[in-house]
Scaffold this motif. Structure first.
Motif, PDB file in Angstrom:
ATOM      1  N   TYR A 168      -6.462  26.238  51.883  1.00 42.32           N
ATOM      2  CA  TYR A 168      -5.878  25.396  50.835  1.00 42.32           C
ATOM      3  C   TYR A 168      -5.614  26.251  49.598  1.00 42.32           C
ATOM      4  O   TYR A 168      -6.502  26.954  49.109  1.00 42.32           O
ATOM      5  N   LEU A 169      -4.393  26.189  49.095  1.00 46.92           N
ATOM      6  CA  LEU A 169      -3.992  27.057  47.983  1.00 46.92           C
ATOM      7  C   LEU A 169      -3.544  26.291  46.746  1.00 46.92           C
ATOM      8  O   LEU A 169      -2.886  26.848  45.867  1.00 46.92           O
ATOM      9  N   GLY A 170      -3.898  25.012  46.647  1.00 45.62           N
ATOM     10  CA  GLY A 170      -3.533  24.240  45.473  1.00 45.62           C
ATOM     11  C   GLY A 170      -2.417  23.249  45.757  1.00 45.62           C
ATOM     12  O   GLY A 170      -1.764  23.301  46.800  1.00 45.62           O
ATOM     13  N   SER A 171      -2.203  22.339  44.796  1.00 48.35           N
ATOM     14  CA  SER A 171      -1.209  21.278  44.973  1.00 48.35           C
ATOM     15  C   SER A 171      -0.204  21.208  43.832  1.00 48.35           C
ATOM     16  O   SER A 171       0.587  20.270  43.750  1.00 48.35           O
ATOM     17  N   GLU A 172      -0.218  22.201  42.929  1.00 48.87           N
ATOM     18  CA  GLU A 172       0.681  22.154  41.778  1.00 48.87           C
ATOM     19  C   GLU A 172       2.134  22.307  42.216  1.00 48.87           C
ATOM     20  O   GLU A 172       2.431  22.933  43.225  1.00 48.87           O
ATOM     21  N   ASP A 173       3.040  21.738  41.426  1.00 46.73           N
ATOM     22  CA  ASP A 173       4.458  21.983  41.664  1.00 46.73           C
ATOM     23  C   ASP A 173       4.764  23.472  41.475  1.00 46.73           C
ATOM     24  O   ASP A 173       4.102  24.159  40.693  1.00 46.73           O
ATOM     25  N   VAL A 174       5.759  23.946  42.206  1.00 49.28           N
ATOM     26  CA  VAL A 174       6.230  25.318  42.075  1.00 49.28           C
ATOM     27  C   VAL A 174       7.490  25.302  41.221  1.00 49.28           C
ATOM     28  O   VAL A 174       8.434  24.549  41.506  1.00 49.28           O
ATOM     29  N   SER A 175       7.535  26.097  40.171  1.00 48.81           N
ATOM     30  CA  SER A 175       8.652  26.090  39.231  1.00 48.81           C
ATOM     31  C   SER A 175       9.983  26.348  39.928  1.00 48.81           C
ATOM     32  O   SER A 175      10.093  27.217  40.793  1.00 48.81           O
ATOM     33  N   LYS A 176      10.997  25.599  39.537  1.00 50.77           N
ATOM     34  CA  LYS A 176      12.320  25.782  40.137  1.00 50.77           C
ATOM     35  C   LYS A 176      13.066  26.973  39.544  1.00 50.77           C
ATOM     36  O   LYS A 176      14.070  27.420  40.107  1.00 50.77           O
ATOM     37  N   ASP A 177      12.592  27.518  38.417  1.00 48.19           N
ATOM     38  CA  ASP A 177      13.303  28.617  37.764  1.00 48.19           C
ATOM     39  C   ASP A 177      13.469  29.816  38.697  1.00 48.19           C
ATOM     40  O   ASP A 177      14.461  30.545  38.623  1.00 48.19           O
ATOM     41  N   ARG A 178      12.514  30.032  39.574  1.00 45.95           N
ATOM     42  CA  ARG A 178      12.552  31.183  40.479  1.00 45.95           C
ATOM     43  C   ARG A 178      13.756  31.140  41.405  1.00 45.95           C
ATOM     44  O   ARG A 178      14.162  32.163  41.949  1.00 45.95           O
ATOM     45  N   TYR A 179      14.329  29.970  41.616  1.00 40.93           N
ATOM     46  CA  TYR A 179      15.469  29.819  42.511  1.00 40.93           C
ATOM     47  C   TYR A 179      16.820  29.846  41.786  1.00 40.93           C
ATOM     48  O   TYR A 179      17.854  30.053  42.415  1.00 40.93           O
ATOM     49  N   ILE A 180      16.805  29.606  40.483  1.00 42.65           N
ATOM     50  CA  ILE A 180      18.074  29.462  39.771  1.00 42.65           C
ATOM     51  C   ILE A 180      18.248  30.445  38.622  1.00 42.65           C
ATOM     52  O   ILE A 180      19.331  30.551  38.058  1.00 42.65           O
ATOM     53  N   SER A 181      17.211  31.191  38.283  1.00 47.13           N
ATOM     54  CA  SER A 181      17.254  32.071  37.114  1.00 47.13           C
ATOM     55  C   SER A 181      17.642  33.494  37.487  1.00 47.13           C
ATOM     56  O   SER A 181      17.002  34.124  38.336  1.00 47.13           O
ATOM     57  N   ALA A 182      18.654  34.018  36.816  1.00 45.72           N
ATOM     58  CA  ALA A 182      19.048  35.409  37.019  1.00 45.72           C
ATOM     59  C   ALA A 182      17.966  36.350  36.504  1.00 45.72           C
ATOM     60  O   ALA A 182      17.745  37.433  37.075  1.00 45.72           O
ATOM     61  N   ASP A 183      17.258  35.955  35.455  1.00 43.67           N
ATOM     62  CA  ASP A 183      16.193  36.801  34.917  1.00 43.67           C
ATOM     63  C   ASP A 183      15.044  36.910  35.916  1.00 43.67           C
ATOM     64  O   ASP A 183      14.454  37.997  36.078  1.00 43.67           O
ATOM     65  N   PHE A 184      14.722  35.827  36.598  1.00 38.70           N
ATOM     66  CA  PHE A 184      13.656  35.878  37.598  1.00 38.70           C
ATOM     67  C   PHE A 184      14.056  36.815  38.736  1.00 38.70           C
ATOM     68  O   PHE A 184      13.239  37.596  39.230  1.00 38.70           O
ATOM     69  N   ALA A 185      15.329  36.752  39.140  1.00 40.78           N
ATOM     70  CA  ALA A 185      15.817  37.651  40.199  1.00 40.78           C
ATOM     71  C   ALA A 185      15.718  39.105  39.756  1.00 40.78           C
ATOM     72  O   ALA A 185      15.366  39.998  40.563  1.00 40.78           O
ATOM     73  N   ARG A 186      16.006  39.372  38.484  1.00 42.37           N
ATOM     74  CA  ARG A 186      15.894  40.744  37.970  1.00 42.37           C
ATOM     75  C   ARG A 186      14.439  41.217  38.024  1.00 42.37           C
ATOM     76  O   ARG A 186      14.160  42.351  38.425  1.00 42.37           O
ATOM     77  N   ARG A 187      13.498  40.352  37.663  1.00 36.84           N
ATOM     78  CA  ARG A 187      12.083  40.704  37.687  1.00 36.84           C
ATOM     79  C   ARG A 187      11.608  40.949  39.111  1.00 36.84           C
ATOM     80  O   ARG A 187      10.789  41.845  39.358  1.00 36.84           O
ATOM     81  N   GLU A 188      12.111  40.179  40.053  1.00 37.50           N
ATOM     82  CA  GLU A 188      11.777  40.426  41.452  1.00 37.50           C
ATOM     83  C   GLU A 188      12.221  41.816  41.884  1.00 37.50           C
ATOM     84  O   GLU A 188      11.473  42.553  42.542  1.00 37.50           O
ATOM     85  N   MET A 189      13.452  42.168  41.514  1.00 34.22           N
ATOM     86  CA  MET A 189      13.981  43.462  41.936  1.00 34.22           C
ATOM     87  C   MET A 189      13.212  44.604  41.295  1.00 34.22           C
ATOM     88  O   MET A 189      12.921  45.619  41.936  1.00 34.22           O
ATOM     89  N   GLU A 190      12.817  44.451  40.060  1.00 29.17           N
ATOM     90  CA  GLU A 190      12.132  45.526  39.342  1.00 29.17           C
ATOM     91  C   GLU A 190      10.661  45.657  39.736  1.00 29.17           C
ATOM     92  O   GLU A 190      10.122  46.772  39.767  1.00 29.17           O
ATOM     93  N   SER A 191      10.017  44.533  40.050  1.00 30.17           N
ATOM     94  CA  SER A 191       8.572  44.550  40.235  1.00 30.17           C
ATOM     95  C   SER A 191       8.100  44.267  41.652  1.00 30.17           C
ATOM     96  O   SER A 191       6.990  44.664  42.014  1.00 30.17           O
ATOM     97  N   MET A 192       8.919  43.566  42.454  1.00 31.42           N
ATOM     98  CA  MET A 192       8.477  43.190  43.794  1.00 31.42           C
ATOM     99  C   MET A 192       9.131  44.015  44.888  1.00 31.42           C
ATOM    100  O   MET A 192       8.460  44.623  45.723  1.00 31.42           O
TER     101      MET A 192
END
Length: 469
Positions: free
Chosen positions: A42-66
């Motif tokens: 069990y890993l929790g029940s909180e909502d997962v932010s939708k920004d990760r799917y629609i934000s260009a900045d989040f995509a940039r952070r993924e590319m730089e850090s992940m």
């Protein structure tokens, strides 16, 4: 369960129908321990932010850090069997020439000339090269990355050839797959995957298979939405109703292993709990073998006094023994029949089962974070006699083309992939339009999504990582 109240704790609820493990336990040919195991957390029940799917900045952070820190499936060893064979793997702005060197080792060179940056090999290509030569000014490197030639060396007294070795990513192999990682400080691949996952991958012996069909298509959705579309069987009833009569969807099993691997097992030859009482055993078998989603033949096999699942297992065993000229009497019914799905973070799915072995790979579109590149590669056992077949060339579909149009694609399975495409288009647009700030996940059936996004959050929180030599 809470002893005082008698109520289930978060993550304890399961479909009230027969469990995956009880289905497998009833099979005639028993499954090995690694199939008969469960590893839910069990890993929790909180909502997962939708920004990760629609934000260009989040995509940039993924590319730089992940993407710069994780192990990724770049190609199969069969793509580069001989010295000089190469395969170009691209991820975002990065590009690698994965090649077999003269001593038989595998290198993954950053695909850029050290003169003025020109790509040494075009994206999306594979082939043979005696060396790696820049098409612009002719600077050339040996297969091991050492510099071979600088045109007009008299004009470059400041460029020491001994310091002009091509930068490279780390390379490891497992199960016939070539994995690369840009981070020199990342854990070794086996540590990254963990002992349990490695045990499972080894057991499937995927190094003894080859790609006979490879289909690629661009999807109108963020890469994570596309990955997550295949992480659960919760969507089967409404998205793929044609398979529900022979798919134990709501009672599929979900497992997580460490930080980077998760699994589900979805049993076939068993009626969906949603359709209980609506089909008998013969109808379940008919739906799978001669119905709209048939993957077998036009002959009508009979259940007799047994079950649809056992009839299917016996049928599959006979078919595969004949096709591969091998003895499968000790291979469990579950390994023959069921859908085993392993997600290896961040972008690879292994479906190692015998009935439909395949691999999925997902990559973000480098020009649009709302789109991604999806590949499906179908595998077959390597023939016992004769040379190992060459891997299939990728078939690249347009947005308006159906998966059923790809040569070598089973029409029934192509229809299933088309149905998922329609969902993804609607999901990306819906998230853009939604007034809700996140998505809500089931505690059990969607645990793989939460596990996946938890890993995303871990890496995105890290500082940018510049690829190291």
């Amino acid at each position: 369960m809470n002893v005082e109240t008698g109520k289930l704790q978060p993550g304890e609820a399961r479909c009230p129908a027969i469990s995956t493990q009880d289905i497998i336990a009833a099979d005639k040919v028993p499954a090995p321990d690694w199939v008969r195991s469960e590893d839910y957390e069990y890993l929790g029940s909180e909502d997962v932010s939708k920004d990760r799917y629609i934000s260009a900045d989040f995509a940039r952070r993924e590319m730089e850090s992940m993407w710069t820190r994780t192990w990724q499936f770049a190609c199969r060893e069969e793509h580069i069997p001989e010295a000089g064979d190469y395969y170009v793997y691209d991820i975002g702005p990065y590009s690698f020439i994965v090649t077999r060197t003269d001593d038989g080792s595998i290198k993954a060179h950053f695909n850029a000339c050290l003169h003025r940056g020109t790509k040494l090999k075009p994206s999306g290509t594979a082939g043979y090269a005696a060396d790696l030569k820049c098409p612009f000014h002719g600077w050339t490197w040996n297969l091991d990355g050492t510099n071979k030639k600088v045109l007009c060396p008299w004009d470059f007294p400041h460029a020491d050839p001994d310091k002009l070795t091509l930068p490279e990513a780390r390379v490891e192999t497992l199960g016939g797959f070539v994995w690369i990682n840009m981070d020199s400080e990342a854990p070794a691949l086996l540590d990254y995957l963990g002992a349990k996952a490695v045990e499972h991958i080894d057991a499937w012996q995927m190094e003894n298979r080859y790609i006979y069909c490879h289909v690629q298509k661009s999807y109108p959705a963020n890469w994570k939405l596309t990955v997550e579309a295949f992480m659960e069987a919760y969507h089967v009833l409404d998205t793929h109703p044609q398979v529900a009569p022979s798919n134990a969807d709501a009672n599929s099993q979900y497992d997580v292993y460490g930080e980077h691997v998760n699994r589900f097992i979805s049993c076939l030859g068993v009626l969906s709990p949603h359709l209980e009482g609506k089909f008998n055993e013969q109808q379940i078998l008919d739906q799978f073998t001669i119905g709209d989603s048939s993957v077998l033949s036009d002959d009508r096999p009979m259940v007799g006094d047994g079950t649809a699942r056992q009839a299917m297992a016996d049928m599959f065993r006979g078919m595969f023994e004949q096709a591969t000229n091998s003895d499968l009497s000790n291979v469990s019914d579950s390994e023959l029949l069921d859908c085993f799905s392993y997600t290896i973070f961040p972008n690879t799915y292994l479906f190692p089962g015998i009935s439909l072995p395949m691999v999925y790979r997902f990559r973000p579109d480098p020009k649009d974070h709302r789109r991604c590149i999806y590949e499906v590669m179908f595998l077959r056992p390597v023939p016992k006699d004769g040379p190992r077949p060459d891997p299939a060339e990728p078939i690249i579909l347009r947005d308006d083309q159906s998966f059923t149009e790809a040569e070598g694609m089973d029409p029934g399975f192509g229809k299933i992939l088309d149905q998922d495409t329609d969902n993804l288009y609607a999901q990306q647009e819906g998230l853009e339009a939604s007034a809700k700030s996140g998505i809500t996940l089931g505690n059990y059936q969607e645990i793989r999504i939460r596990h996946f996004e938890r890993a995303i959050d871990k890496y995105v929180a890290m500082p940018p990582k510049v690829p190291s030599r």
